[in-house]
Design an enzyme around this catalytic site. Sequence first.
Site, PDB file in Angstrom:
ATOM      1  N   GLN A   1     -35.399  27.187 -70.588  1.00 16.32           N
ATOM      2  CA  GLN A   1     -34.380  26.191 -70.244  1.00 16.32           C
ATOM      3  C   GLN A   1     -33.584  25.728 -71.460  1.00 16.32           C
ATOM      4  O   GLN A   1     -32.499  25.152 -71.316  1.00 16.32           O
ATOM      5  CB  GLN A   1     -35.046  24.965 -69.594  1.00 16.32           C
ATOM      6  CG  GLN A   1     -35.658  25.235 -68.227  1.00 16.32           C
ATOM      7  CD  GLN A   1     -34.612  25.269 -67.113  1.00 16.32           C
ATOM      8  OE1 GLN A   1     -33.410  25.318 -67.362  1.00 16.32           O
ATOM      9  NE2 GLN A   1     -35.078  25.243 -65.878  1.00 16.32           N
TER      10      GLN A   1
ATOM     11  N   SER B   1     -34.905  33.669 -71.410  1.00 14.34           N
ATOM     12  CA  SER B   1     -34.425  34.492 -70.307  1.00 14.34           C
ATOM     13  C   SER B   1     -32.906  34.498 -70.289  1.00 14.34           C
ATOM     14  O   SER B   1     -32.263  33.450 -70.409  1.00 14.34           O
ATOM     15  CB  SER B   1     -34.956  33.956 -68.968  1.00 14.34           C
ATOM     16  OG  SER B   1     -34.602  34.811 -67.908  1.00 14.34           O
ATOM     17  N   ALA B   2     -32.328  35.690 -70.128  1.00 15.60           N
ATOM     18  CA  ALA B   2     -30.882  35.860 -70.266  1.00 15.60           C
ATOM     19  C   ALA B   2     -30.086  35.134 -69.195  1.00 15.60           C
ATOM     20  O   ALA B   2     -28.975  34.653 -69.452  1.00 15.60           O
ATOM     21  CB  ALA B   2     -30.534  37.353 -70.236  1.00 15.60           C
ATOM     22  N   HIS B   3     -30.623  35.040 -67.981  1.00 15.97           N
ATOM     23  CA  HIS B   3     -29.817  34.469 -66.892  1.00 15.97           C
ATOM     24  C   HIS B   3     -29.532  32.987 -67.094  1.00 15.97           C
ATOM     25  O   HIS B   3     -28.621  32.449 -66.468  1.00 15.97           O
ATOM     26  CB  HIS B   3     -30.496  34.708 -65.541  1.00 15.97           C
ATOM     27  CG  HIS B   3     -31.663  33.809 -65.264  1.00 15.97           C
ATOM     28  ND1 HIS B   3     -32.913  34.032 -65.790  1.00 15.97           N
ATOM     29  CD2 HIS B   3     -31.769  32.695 -64.505  1.00 15.97           C
ATOM     30  CE1 HIS B   3     -33.740  33.098 -65.364  1.00 15.97           C
ATOM     31  NE2 HIS B   3     -33.073  32.268 -64.585  1.00 15.97           N
TER      32      HIS B   3
ATOM     33  N   THR C   1     -39.330  53.054 -70.367  1.00 18.54           N
ATOM     34  CA  THR C   1     -37.953  53.176 -70.834  1.00 18.54           C
ATOM     35  C   THR C   1     -37.324  51.796 -70.965  1.00 18.54           C
ATOM     36  O   THR C   1     -37.379  50.983 -70.049  1.00 18.54           O
ATOM     37  CB  THR C   1     -37.127  54.027 -69.856  1.00 18.54           C
ATOM     38  OG1 THR C   1     -37.745  55.305 -69.715  1.00 18.54           O
ATOM     39  CG2 THR C   1     -35.705  54.202 -70.358  1.00 18.54           C
TER      40      THR C   1
ATOM     41  N   CYS D   1     -42.145  28.312 -60.824  1.00 22.40           N
ATOM     42  CA  CYS D   1     -43.391  29.072 -60.923  1.00 22.40           C
ATOM     43  C   CYS D   1     -44.270  28.892 -59.695  1.00 22.40           C
ATOM     44  O   CYS D   1     -45.260  29.597 -59.531  1.00 22.40           O
ATOM     45  CB  CYS D   1     -44.165  28.659 -62.171  1.00 22.40           C
ATOM     46  SG  CYS D   1     -43.224  28.819 -63.693  1.00 22.40           S
TER      47      CYS D   1
END
Length: 235
Positions: free
Chosen positions: A26, A46-48, A84, A174
């Site tokens: 956050q 986290s990217a979002h 990958t 969560c």
Amino acid sequence: GTIEDIPVLAGISHERGIPFHTDAVQAVGHIPVDVDELGVDALSLSAHKFHGPRGTGALYLRDGFSIPPMVEGGGQERGLRSGTQDVASAVGMAAALEEACEDLEGRARRVGALRDRLVSTVLERTPGVRPTGEPDPHRRLPSIASFICHDVDGELLVVLLDRAGVAAATGSACSTGSTEPSHVITAMGWDDPSWNRGTLRLSLADDVTDRDIDLLCERVPRCIERARLLSGFSR
């Protein structure tokens, strides 16, 4: 939305020989974050949360600190996770974070002021609603408005808000799907069932506008009152 004193907490942990990880999902992209100043062994993001690709994140590990492999069998990710790598998403995350950190403090002041207007208006217009977390706005994330509502079913409230065009959350991400009160809210002293099932969290993007706040100030109180009528806790 409370900004915890991570350096103090990490110091207490290290005094006892315990590694310290902080979930900074956050915070990163919304306030300054420096792993050296925090003194942590590990930090996740986290990217979002800062307009990067969904499903992509990063785990910082302090030099000299290691963890067991998540997936064994190959040499990718320095032996920590085989498979990958999603290079495109990693590059997209880095680009989004670099952009998010431009004028970070100025953006935080603007979003924080809009958040404060949202909170004060919701409290003024809606009885039986209180803010949760640290009351000092300087010790809160600028993007988070968090409430607890008396005699309201939080899950029902989120559905009503969704129908009104407002994306919101109740409890913890969560524990999505759980009907139990948030353990965090309970630990904060809200152990009365007529209160602790009515949590509401609104997250503001850094491109939020005054018009967005006007709409939230109109729709959130209306949906809380509607949820209270339908929840049936007082009957």
